[in-house]
Design an enzyme around this catalytic site. Structure first.
Site, short mmCIF file in Angstrom:
data_model
loop_
_atom_site.label_atom_id
_atom_site.label_comp_id
_atom_site.label_asym_id
_atom_site.label_seq_id
_atom_site.Cartn_x
_atom_site.Cartn_y
_atom_site.Cartn_z
N PHE A 149 0.82 -1.22 0.00
CA PHE A 149 0.00 0.00 0.00
C PHE A 149 0.85 1.27 0.00
O PHE A 149 0.37 2.33 0.36
CB PHE A 149 -0.93 0.01 1.22
CG PHE A 149 -1.82 -1.21 1.30
CD1 PHE A 149 -2.92 -1.33 0.47
CD2 PHE A 149 -1.54 -2.24 2.19
CE1 PHE A 149 -3.73 -2.45 0.53
CE2 PHE A 149 -2.34 -3.37 2.26
CZ PHE A 149 -3.45 -3.48 1.43
N LEU A 150 2.14 1.14 -0.38
CA LEU A 150 3.00 2.32 -0.26
C LEU A 150 2.61 3.43 -1.23
O LEU A 150 2.10 3.16 -2.32
CB LEU A 150 4.47 1.95 -0.43
CG LEU A 150 5.01 1.49 -1.79
CD1 LEU A 150 5.26 2.63 -2.74
CD2 LEU A 150 6.30 0.73 -1.58
N ARG A 151 2.84 4.65 -0.79
CA ARG A 151 2.62 5.81 -1.65
C ARG A 151 3.97 6.31 -2.13
O ARG A 151 4.92 6.37 -1.33
CB ARG A 151 1.96 6.95 -0.85
CG ARG A 151 0.59 6.67 -0.31
CD ARG A 151 0.27 7.63 0.83
NE ARG A 151 1.23 7.47 1.93
CZ ARG A 151 1.36 8.33 2.93
NH1 ARG A 151 0.63 9.41 2.97
NH2 ARG A 151 2.25 8.10 3.90
N CYS A 264 -0.58 4.02 -10.63
CA CYS A 264 -1.41 3.09 -9.85
C CYS A 264 -2.91 3.35 -9.99
O CYS A 264 -3.62 2.56 -10.60
CB CYS A 264 -1.01 3.12 -8.39
SG CYS A 264 0.71 2.67 -8.16
C1 UGA Z 1 -1.54 5.15 -4.55
C2 UGA Z 1 -2.16 4.80 -3.18
O1 UGA Z 1 -2.36 6.00 -2.43
C3 UGA Z 1 -1.26 3.85 -2.40
O2 UGA Z 1 -1.87 3.48 -1.18
C4 UGA Z 1 -1.02 2.60 -3.26
O3 UGA Z 1 -0.16 1.68 -2.61
C5 UGA Z 1 -0.39 3.01 -4.57
O4 UGA Z 1 -1.28 3.94 -5.27
C6 UGA Z 1 -0.18 1.78 -5.40
O5 UGA Z 1 -1.15 1.17 -5.82
O6 UGA Z 1 0.97 1.35 -5.54
P1 UGA Z 1 0.37 6.85 -5.32
O7 UGA Z 1 0.04 6.46 -6.73
O8 UGA Z 1 1.80 6.92 -4.91
O9 UGA Z 1 -0.33 5.84 -4.28
O10 UGA Z 1 -0.24 8.31 -5.12
P2 UGA Z 1 -1.38 9.00 -4.23
O11 UGA Z 1 -0.75 9.70 -3.10
O12 UGA Z 1 -2.47 8.07 -3.95
O13 UGA Z 1 -1.88 10.09 -5.28
C7 UGA Z 1 -2.51 9.70 -6.51
C8 UGA Z 1 -2.95 10.88 -7.28
O14 UGA Z 1 -4.09 11.48 -6.66
C9 UGA Z 1 -1.94 12.00 -7.45
O15 UGA Z 1 -1.96 12.42 -8.81
C10 UGA Z 1 -2.45 13.08 -6.53
O16 UGA Z 1 -2.08 14.37 -6.96
C11 UGA Z 1 -3.94 12.88 -6.61
N1 UGA Z 1 -4.68 13.39 -5.42
C12 UGA Z 1 -4.45 12.88 -4.19
C13 UGA Z 1 -5.64 14.38 -5.59
O17 UGA Z 1 -5.88 14.87 -6.71
N2 UGA Z 1 -6.33 14.83 -4.50
C14 UGA Z 1 -6.11 14.33 -3.26
O18 UGA Z 1 -6.79 14.79 -2.31
C15 UGA Z 1 -5.17 13.33 -3.10
#
Ligand code: UGA
Length: 437
Positions: A149-151, A264
């Site tokens: 579940f890492l970000r 992801c």
């Molecule tokens: C995501 C999940 O958060 C992780 O838990 C998961 O393990 C990972 O996918 C995966 O499947 O490997 P990640 O892709 O690193 O992690 O990024 P997030 O922090 O989830 O952000 C995703 C996108 O959503 C980004 O483009 C971010 O800018 C956007 N976002 C996030 C928003 O537009 N609004 C928000 O409030 C939060």
């Protein structure tokens, strides 16, 4: 423990380093010679805060090595499969080529009692299929599914101290040998109180798909509210604060903006829909189609807002895009909404300059037709409009007065609602945010 990590991309490289940090002897294996050479030299092949320091620290102990030779997996008792599952070209489904190839390549090196642990995000049903292969090769080996579940940007912390561990084992049995092996692998975080849940294979696989779908839905929900707020003259940031105070809802992942991207969330919700369709449960996930559509609409909407900001014409307008990565603290540009918007603006005749602290190399490989400038001040010089599309700290803290002296026309579109509108307007800027007046 002796551990092998197959696949040293984002997930695997971080996982290998963190397992060594937890005290295990780890070998990281990948078919990509350049990646392995970089990692062996203590160099992270991508930008991830804290990873390079950790690589150097654990390599100095001799507990972490890297190789392209799969036979190095022999002798390890736990083998983590950490390869990618990208979206298939022209289809929504996940491409399982790498997971299948990595597992096949590992099989000859398994011994009795070994545990193969899948960490990749896979369509439900994969673990049961791979478990058969493992048993055919070595009847006394086991397979477990332990989703990650890492970000990105928080990968080291998320791996060393995750919110929870999920172990998918045959029939979800607590007594399974793989449960004991994983408990030993994660004894340090478990000792610190991290929760762990044991489930059957299908549930463990679905936990990951469900978690990412929920996060994507939360983001698209608030972006849909932003659309309504724009139409009604309301402010989505205040709305998010207010509903977020209800702890059943929570404020996290309620930031309206240009939408989600990365390697992801977008591909995972599509693969989930595709798999549900194969299982005859497609109706259950039709809402994810809407989640995807709301998300993609953010990009076209941002192009239109930019056109409005530029007085109705994009042709010949010098536009500076702050941020190319899909989110801050990452150099990842896979399905980055910021870059996709920059490319669309350029196609419509704008002269676009993109800047980003870490991802310009990756961005230029993806979209060579855009102009790139590493220096923020240079990128801003003489701009007709500025778009903040990835909320890196340095952009959030830009001084509106100093920035105004650099640009040609003081117009800003804050695609992440990361700036204080009053401050920017007071400094003479025409400010537009997302879903706020
Ligand atoms: C995501 C999940 O958060 C992780 O838990 C998961 O393990 C990972 O996918 C995966 O499947 O490997 P990640 O892709 O690193 O992690 O990024 P997030 O922090 O989830 O952000 C995703 C996108 O959503 C980004 O483009 C971010 O800018 C956007 N976002 C996030 C928003 O537009 N609004 C928000 O409030 C939060």
């Amino acid at each position: 423990m002796q551990i092998s990590v197959i696949g040293c991309g984002y997930l695997g490289a971080v996982h290998a380093a963190c397992m060594a940090k937890l005290g295990h002897d780890v070998v990281g294996i990948d078919v990509d010679e350049r990646k392995i050479a970089d990692l062996a030299a203590g160099k992270a092949p991508f930008f991830e805060p804290g990873l390079e320091e950790l690589l150097l620290e654990v390599q100095a102990t001799g507990r972490l090595t890297f190789t392209t030779d799969m036979s190095a997996a022999q002798g390890s008792t736990v083998h983590f499969v950490c390869v990618g599952t990208p979206q298939k070209k022209g289809e929504n489904a996940a491409d399982m080529t790498y997971v299948d190839a990595a597992t096949q390549a590992l099989l000859p090196y398994l011994s009795a009692g070994d545990v193969v642990v899948g960490k990749s995000t896979v369509p439900v049903g994969t673990a049961a299929r791979l478990a058969e292969l493992v048993l055919q090769q070595e009847p006394k080996a086991h397979l477990a599914w332990n989703p990650e579940f890492l970000r990105e940007g928080h990968a080291v912390k998320d791996t060393l101290t995750p919110d929870r561990f999920v172990y998918g084992v045959h029939e979800g049995s607590e007594d399974h040998a793989a449960v004991a092996a994983l408990d030993e692998v994660y004894s340090t975080p478990l000792g610190m109180g991290t929760r762990r849940l044991v489930a059957d294979y299908a549930t463990a696989e679905l936990v990951k798909a469900a978690a990412n779908s929920f996060l994507a839905t939360k983001i698209s929900f608030i972006n849909a509210m932003a659309e309504v707020c724009e139409a009604a003259g309301a402010d989505v940031t205040v709305l998010a604060d207010a509903i977020g105070l209800d702890d059943r809802i929570g404020r996290k992942f309620l930031n309206a903006g240009i939408g989600f991207g990365g390697g992801c969330l977008p591909k995972d919700i599509r693969a989930f829909m595709a798999r549900a369709g194969e299982l005859g449960a497609d109706q259950a996930l039709t809402f994810l189609r809407e989640v995807d559509a709301i998300n993609m609409r953010r990009r076209t909407r941002t192009v239109e807002l930019t056109r409005e900001l530029c007085g109705g014409v994009l042709m010949g307008q010098r536009i500076t895009v702050l941020g190319a990565a899909f989110k801050p603290d990452s150099d990842d540009v896979r399905d980055s909404p910021a870059l996709s918007i920059a490319a669309q603006l350029q196609l419509q005749g704008a002269v676009v300059t993109v800047t980003d602290p870490e991802s310009l190399g990756n961005a230029a490989r993806r979209f060579p037709e855009l102009n790139y400038e590493a220096n923020t001040e240079e990128a801003l010089r003489n701009a007709d409009a500025v778009l903040l599309l990835t909320e890196w700290k340095e952009y959030r803290h830009l001084d509106p007065h100093e920035t105004r002296d650099l640009v040609g026309n003081a117009r800003i579109l804050d695609g992440r609602n990361a700036l204080d509108p009053q401050k920017w307007r007071a400094a003479g800027w025409t400010y537009r945010g997302v879903g706020r007046p």
